[in-house]
Design a protein around this motif. Structure first.
Motif, PDB file in Angstrom:
ATOM      1  N   LEU A 253      48.195  33.956 -19.236  1.00 47.66           N
ATOM      2  CA  LEU A 253      47.256  34.169 -20.319  1.00 47.66           C
ATOM      3  C   LEU A 253      45.997  34.817 -19.788  1.00 47.66           C
ATOM      4  O   LEU A 253      45.492  34.461 -18.737  1.00 47.66           O
ATOM      5  CB  LEU A 253      46.910  32.845 -20.994  1.00 47.66           C
TER       6      LEU A 253
ATOM      7  N   ALA B  44      44.491  27.712 -27.171  1.00 52.03           N
ATOM      8  CA  ALA B  44      45.940  27.557 -27.036  1.00 52.03           C
ATOM      9  C   ALA B  44      46.513  26.712 -28.162  1.00 52.03           C
ATOM     10  O   ALA B  44      47.577  27.028 -28.718  1.00 52.03           O
ATOM     11  CB  ALA B  44      46.276  26.943 -25.676  1.00 52.03           C
TER      12      ALA B  44
ATOM     13  N   THR C 212      46.617  28.830 -31.355  1.00 53.53           N
ATOM     14  CA  THR C 212      47.722  29.792 -31.345  1.00 53.53           C
ATOM     15  C   THR C 212      49.062  29.093 -31.505  1.00 53.53           C
ATOM     16  O   THR C 212      49.929  29.542 -32.262  1.00 53.53           O
ATOM     17  CB  THR C 212      47.703  30.596 -30.034  1.00 53.53           C
TER      18      THR C 212
ATOM     19  N   TYR D 110      46.819  34.767 -29.072  1.00 48.01           N
ATOM     20  CA  TYR D 110      45.940  33.984 -28.212  1.00 48.01           C
ATOM     21  C   TYR D 110      44.666  34.757 -27.881  1.00 48.01           C
ATOM     22  O   TYR D 110      43.572  34.185 -27.843  1.00 48.01           O
ATOM     23  CB  TYR D 110      46.668  33.600 -26.921  1.00 48.01           C
TER      24      TYR D 110
ATOM     25  N   PHE E 273      51.304  34.542 -27.466  1.00 50.06           N
ATOM     26  CA  PHE E 273      50.784  34.197 -26.151  1.00 50.06           C
ATOM     27  C   PHE E 273      50.919  35.346 -25.149  1.00 50.06           C
ATOM     28  O   PHE E 273      50.442  35.240 -24.026  1.00 50.06           O
ATOM     29  CB  PHE E 273      51.485  32.951 -25.605  1.00 50.06           C
TER      30      PHE E 273
END
Length: 533
Positions: free
Chosen positions: A10, A136, A139, A146, A367
């Motif tokens: 991420l 997080a 999402t 994200y 993500f």
């Protein structure tokens, strides 16, 4: 609190970048930097831990009185993320009782405004510290990208709480001249216990629009999460307790509208109700409130916002903003610019460029870095949107691009562009709440004003022109709560937001948001020696 981490794949922005984005941003400008082809990949499982799934009542996380739970789902796959306590009437009664006691007997309304301000500031600092976990959760539970949650929405949530923390010690009344020997003053006092119902499309953003001003004014509250997205609100409310918020000031109930929502809306001991959601549900909420104790009600409801692209507009700019105006957040935005009116002289050019932009939009696992569009919230919305697309085709609109499901798992839909749309078509009249752009043609300014206003909604509008007279004419003529000129989705903690007509009443954010949670008291005192007046 358990230690949490996020997958190294991420992309996390720096604190300084988040602070600058949180002060002021344009969703369109922040999101539309991506430009790759549509693709979907196998969803990544986030490594954030789910710790808070109970109800928050009187400073404690507790099970529902019935012991019931309900699943909250991952819209990328339809799989269960966690089981959450299902609040009902008895739980709402407990929460309202805690909020009433906290208001009538507790320290919060009696604190100095500066003390309240300090607690809200501490909460904002904690939220910034845990911003990655919060993003997080947002999402995972909602399906929004994200990068959108982490780099755009959470910074604005933090900024909004700091904005209202700054207001807490600046709320005051006035002195009023009277015809006689009297000293007259007004007091601006907290209204009492507030009931707040937040939607699933922006769970935390709307949370801060309601909780921030209510706390700054000294109120207590019971907040009902959307049943589709309860996780982030429960998590951040725990941070409020860590920041020193007294028990009972903020209570959070997860549950369903016909049960928990109805109980909160009709509760006789709730002094103020604040609802964001669909127009249909807003009518129900207002009816329940009016049949109880005539509590003050603020409603932010649906929309079918027009974007007007004039013949002298910067077409590339208009195409980009019109694209983000309808496709941002998977089209699940109440003020989405879902009716794009384009002057006949630039209509064909606009369509070709709008189609090309939609073709480049990245659809996939939210993500994944660079993804612009994730899945719709659930199967019901997914089917509803596809039905609207089918209706557009059957009614004679030209499908320029999209209209299909993406992948075989989850609720992904292609960004969809229609041209040759007429005002009487369902896709031009009803709120789709999905990634569907309807492009209509107009000839004159008077014509487009009439057509733009011929709707039950009145939430927002966008205008693209280089002529200041045209901009001023449209700004005054459009019956909406917000008009964006040569931009769209520009939000700030200080800018008021709300709708006209069936898009609701009242305003949130800015100084206008404070009035929702204040009542005015006049105090009159005789002057014994009027000669000194």
């Amino acid at each position: 609190m358990a230690t949490r981490s996020l997958s190294s794949i991420l992309s996390i922005s720096s604190t300084s970048s988040l602070r600058s984005l949180g002060r002021y941003f344009s969703w369109g400008r922040a999101i539309n930097r991506f430009s790759t082809s549509v693709a979907i990949e196998e969803p990544i499982r986030p490594t954030v831990q789910i710790d808070y799934t109970q109800l928050l009542i009187n400073g404690q996380f507790v099970d529902a009185a019935s012991g019931k739970t309900f699943p909250t789902l991952d819209p990328r796959t339809g799989e269960v993320i966690a089981h959450v306590a299902e609040g009902d009437t008895e739980d709402v009664n407990r929460a309202v009782s805690a909020a009433r006691k906290a208001f009538d007997e507790g320290p919060w309304p009696k604190m100095t405004p500066y003390e309240r301000s300090c607690i809200i500031y501490r909460f904002a600092d904690l939220l910034e510290k845990h911003r990655n976990e919060v993003a997080a959760l947002e999402t995972w539970d909602n399906g929004k990208p994200y990068e959108q949650a982490a780099n755009v929405e959470i910074p604005l949530v933090i900024r909004t709480f700091r904005y209202y923390a700054g207001w807490a010690d600046k709320i005051h009344g006035l002195t009023v001249p009277a015809d006689g020997p009297y000293h007259v003053q007004t007091l601006h006092e907290p209204i009492g216990v507030a009931g707040q119902l937040v939607p699933w499309n922006f769970p935390l953003l709307i949370y801060c629009w309601k909780v921030g001003p209510a706390l700054a004014c000294g109120n207590t509250m019971v907040l009902k999460t959307a049943e589709l997205t309860p996780l982030s609100a429960l998590y951040v409310s725990k941070l409020f307790l860590e920041a020193g918020l007294p028990p009972g000031v903020l209570n959070v109930i997860s549950g369903f509208g016909p049960t928990a929502g109805a109980a909160l809306s009709s509760h006789m001991d709730v002094d103020k109700l604040d609802f964001t959601g669909s127009t249909e549900t807003g009518k129900i909420v207002l009816g329940l409130a009016s049949k109880s104790n005539l509590k003050k009600v603020t409603l932010e409801l649906g929309g079918k916002s027009p974007i007007i692209v004039c013949e002298d507009a910067d077409i590339d700019l208009a195409v980009e903003h019109a694209h983000s105006a309808v496709f941002f957040n998977q089209g699940q935005c109440c003020c989405a610019g879902s009716r794009t009116f384009v002057h006949e002289s630039v209509y064909n050019e606009f369509i070709e460029k709008a189609k090309a932009r939609a073709l480049k939009r990245v659809v996939g696992d939210p993500f994944k870095k660079g993804v612009e569009q994730g899945p719709q919230i659930n199967g019901e919305q997914f089917k509803k949107i596809l039905n609207y697309i089918r209706s557009g085709i059957e009614s004679g609109a030209t499908l320029e691009f999209g209209g299909e499901r993406v992948g075989s798992k989850g609720y992904y839909i292609q960004p969809t562009v229609f041209s040759n749309v007429e005002d009487n078509m369902l896709i031009a009249k009803e709120e789709i709440f999905g990634p569907v752009q309807s492009i209509l043609k107009f000839k004159t300014l008077d014509e487009v004003i009439r057509r733009a206003n011929t709707t039950q909604f009145g939430l927002a509008a966008g205008v693209f022109t280089k002529n200041i007279d045209t901009a001023n004419t449209l700004t005054r003529a459009l019956r909406v709560g917000t008009v964006w000129i040569n931009c769209y989705f520009v939000f700030d903690a200080a800018i008021p937001f709300g709708g006209n007509k069936m898009s609701g009443n009242g305003r949130e954010k800015g100084m206008y948001g404070l009035s929702n949670y204040l009542q005015v008291k006049a105090v009159v005192t005789p002057l014994k020696n009027p000669a000194w007046l």
